[in-house]
Design an enzyme around this catalytic site. Structure first.
Site, mmCIF file in Angstrom:
data_model
loop_
_atom_site.group_PDB
_atom_site.id
_atom_site.type_symbol
_atom_site.label_atom_id
_atom_site.label_comp_id
_atom_site.label_asym_id
_atom_site.label_seq_id
_atom_site.Cartn_x
_atom_site.Cartn_y
_atom_site.Cartn_z
ATOM 1 N N ARG A 1 0.824 -1.215 0.000
ATOM 2 C CA ARG A 1 0.000 0.000 0.000
ATOM 3 C C ARG A 1 0.851 1.255 0.000
ATOM 4 N NH1 ARG A 1 -1.980 0.385 6.256
ATOM 5 N NH2 ARG A 1 -0.046 -0.367 7.166
ATOM 6 N N ARG B 1 15.141 -2.603 3.072
ATOM 7 C CA ARG B 1 14.937 -3.353 4.306
ATOM 8 C C ARG B 1 15.799 -4.617 4.298
ATOM 9 N NH1 ARG B 1 8.970 -2.232 5.254
ATOM 10 N NH2 ARG B 1 8.426 -0.636 3.729
ATOM 11 N N ASP C 1 11.189 -7.617 7.534
ATOM 12 C CA ASP C 1 10.775 -6.643 6.514
ATOM 13 C C ASP C 1 10.493 -5.275 7.121
ATOM 14 O OD1 ASP C 1 8.474 -8.335 7.488
ATOM 15 O OD2 ASP C 1 7.330 -6.739 6.526
ATOM 16 N N ASP D 1 8.786 1.579 9.937
ATOM 17 C CA ASP D 1 7.511 0.870 9.809
ATOM 18 C C ASP D 1 6.830 0.666 11.157
ATOM 19 O OD1 ASP D 1 6.774 0.646 7.218
ATOM 20 O OD2 ASP D 1 6.974 -1.515 7.083
#
Length: 486
Positions: free
Chosen positions: A93, A183, A252, A262
Site C-alpha cells: 500500500r 529493508r 521486513d 515501519d
C-alpha cells in the site's frame, strides 16, 4: 527555502530497474485535507513550511497530482514475520514516489503510505486509515526529538474515502521520509529466490549510496555489514533506555540504515514491565520489550544468511558477535546519563539492573521516575521517588547505594539537574495521549494532533500550560490494546 515546484529529484532506486520495483500510480483519496505537517521534516527537503497550507500540498501528498520528475514505485521484498519466512511481501500500500536531492547533497525518499493497491497488495485494499497514519506521524517525530534514529514523517493527509477494518474508518495518506527504504527483507528476497546478480546490484547500490565510508575497506561488503550491526546495537540500546517497544520486529520492518522503521502497534512503557507486549496479536510475546535485544540479533542473523552469497560465513559470525557487547556499552552509557552519572564504575550495570527489578515489582512510571530523580538534590529526590515503589526495602537499599555512588562523582552537584533533564524527557508519547488526539481527528478536529506534535518536538523542556501531557496516565490509558490493523 523552496516551493513545491522547485524541488530537485534524483530517483536512484527507480533506476535499478523492474527487478527491484514496479511502477504504480497512486490512487487518490477523496476530499484531501491537511491533518498535520512537520516543519522540521519539511526543512530536510528545503521546503518552506508555508507550502503546507497550500491546496497543492494536500493534492500532491494524496495522489491527486504528481511532479513530472516523480517515478512512483512499489518495492519488492520478502521477510521473516514472527519467525516464519514469507517469500513475497513488497509494498502492498506504499509507493516510493521519488527521491529529493536537497541543497546539502542529501537524498530523501518521499514514500506515500496508503497510496492504493499494488502488485504486492495480496488481499489488501492498499489503504491506510487515519488512526494508524497519525500514530506513525507522532511516533516518528517523537523518537527523532528524543535522539533515536528513525524515519521521519512529513505530513498526514485526511480524506472522506471510507475503508473497512474492524469498523468503518476513513482513509489517509502518510508521507514518510528516509534516506533509504531498503529493508533486510530486500536482501532476503533475492537470496531465497536465487537471484545472485540482482542481489549484488542491490548490495552495490546500498554500499555506494549509503555506506560510502566502507568502499575502500579490504572487504567492503563485510565492512558494510559490520556497520549495520553497530548501528542496530546503538538503535536498540536507545529503544531500551527510553522504554520504546516497536511491536512488530519482522525482518521486513528492519531498515538497512539502522533506523526505527515501519511503525505498527508500538508503545512507550508507562509503568515499568520488562515483559510488556504492546501488540495484542503477539500472543507469545516474541516482540516484548525484553525480547527486543535478542530479536534484533536474530534479525541481523537473518540478514547475514542472505549475505552469504558475497561474504564468508566466519567473518559474518564475527561481525554478529559485536552486537551484544556494543549494545551493552551503548545502553549502559545511556542509563548512566539518565541517572546523572558522569563517570564509569564496574558495578554500574548491577545498579541499573537492581533499580529495574525494584520498578518491576509494581507501580513505578518508567519515564517520570528518571525525571523526578533529577528535580532535587539526590537525597531529597530519593525521598520523593520512594512513594511510588511497592518494594520499599529493595528501593531503600538501592537508594543508599545510588546516593553513595553519586557522592563518588567528581566535583559538586552543580549542573546535575540540567544534565539529567537534558536526557530525561518530561513528555513522552503515551498511547492514551495519541488515542485522544486520534478520536478528535476522526471527528474532524485536528488541533489536538497538532498540539501533541508540538509538545513532543521539545520533550526535555518544560512547556507552559502543557502539564497535562506530563502526567501519569489514567488506569484506562495504561492498558490500551493496539493491533496491526492499519
Amino acid at each position: 527555502m523552496k516551493a513545491l515546484d522547485q524541488l530537485t529529484f534524483d530517483n536512484r532506486f527507480a533506476r535499478l530497474g523492474d527487478a527491484f520495483s514496479t511502477q504504480v500510480l497512486p490512487e487518490p483519496i477523496a476530499d484531501p485535507r491537511l491533518v498535520v505537517a512537520s516543519e522540521s521534516a519539511m526543512a530536510l527537503l528545503d521546503l518552506d513550511p508555508a507550502q503546507a497550507e497550500l491546496p497543492v500540498f494536500a493534492e500532491l501528498f494524496s495522489g491527486h497530482k504528481l511532479w513530472e520528475e516523480a517515478d512512483p514505485r512499489a518495492m519488492v521484498y520478502s521477510g521473516h514475520q514472527f519467525g516464519s519466512y514469507n517469500p513475497r511481501l513488497g509494498d502492498g500500500r506504499g509507493l516510493l514516489l521519488a527521491e529529493v536531492l536537497n541543497d546539502v547533497g542529501e537524498h530523501w525518499d518521499l514514500h506515500l503510505k496508503g497510496a492504493g493497491q499494488t502488485p504486492y497488495s495480496r488481499m489488501g485494499d492498499g489503504r491506510a486509515v487515519l488512526r494508524s497514519s497519525i500514530r506513525e506521524f507522532l511516533a516518528s517525530e517523537a523518537l527523532h526529538a528524543l535522539g533515536i534514529a528513525t524515519s521521519r514523517a512529513l505530513c498526514v493527509i485526511g480524506s472522506s474515502t471510507p475503508v473497512w477494518r474492524e469498523t468503518r474508518e476513513s482513509a489517509a495518506m502518510l508521507t514518510r521520509l528516509a534516506q533509504s527504504h531498503v529493508r533486510f527483507g530486500h536482501f532476503e528476497y533475492f537470496y531465497y529466490t536465487k537471484q545472485p546478480e540482482q542481489q549484488r546490484v542491490l548490495i552495490d547500490h546500498v554500499l555506494e549510496q549509503h555506506y560510502p565510508e566502507c568502499r575502500d575497506a579490504e572487504q567492503p561488503y563485510l565492512a558494510m555489514f559490520r556497520t549495520i550491526v553497530e548501528r542496530n546495537a546503538e538503535l536498540i540500546a536507545r529503544w531500551q533506555a527510553y522504554g520504546f517497544c516497536h511491536g512488530v520486529m519482522n525482518t521486513d520492518n528492519m531498515s538497512i540504515l539502522g533506523i526505527t522503521f515501519d511503525f505498527g502497534p508500538y508503545a512507550f512503557l508507562d509503568d515499568f514491565d520488562a515483559n510488556f507486549i504492546c501488540n495484542h496479536s503477539d500472543d507469545r510475546g516474541r516482540y516484548s520489550y525484553a525480547n527486543q535485544v535478542p530479536i534484533a540479533h536474530w534479525n541481523l542473523s537473518a540478514l547475514a544468511q542472505a549475505l552469504t552469497t558475497v561474504i564468508e560465513v566466519e567473518p559474518l559470525k564475527e561481525a554478529l558477535g559485536l552486537f551484544l557487547p556494543l549494545y551493552q556499552a551503548h545502553y549502559l552509557d545511556l542509563m548512566r546519563r539518565r541517572l546523572g552519572l558522569t563517570t564509569a564504575e564496574d558495578d554500574d550495570m548491577a545498579l541499573v539492573e537492581r533499580l529495574l527489578q525494584c520498578m518491576q515489582r509494581g507501580g513505578v512510571d518508567y519515564s517520570l521516575f528518571f525525571r523526578k530523580l533529577g528535580e532535587q538534590p539526590v537525597a531529597e529526590a530519593l525521598k520523593v521517588a520512594r512513594d511510588d515503589f511497592i518494594d520499599l526495602a529493595g528501593f531503600d537499599a538501592w537508594g543508599a547505594d545510588y546516593l553513595a555512588r553519586c557522592r563518588r562523582e567528581p566535583g559538586n552537584a552543580e549542573g546535575r539537574r540540567e544534565r539529567m533533564h537534558a536526557v530525561n524527557p518530561l513528555y513522552v508519547l503515551r498511547n492514551y495521549l495519541a488515542q485522544k488526539a486520534i478520536e478528535a481527528a476522526e471527528a474532524g478536529d485536528y488541533s489536538e494532533v497538532r498540539r501533541l506534535h508540538q509538545v513532543l518536538t521539545r520533550p526535555f523542556e518544560e512547556q507552559p500550560g502543557m502539564q497535562a501531557y506530563a502526567e501519569r496516565p489514567p488506569e484506562w490509558g495504561k492498558h490500551l490494546e493496539i493491533s496491526c490493523s492499519s
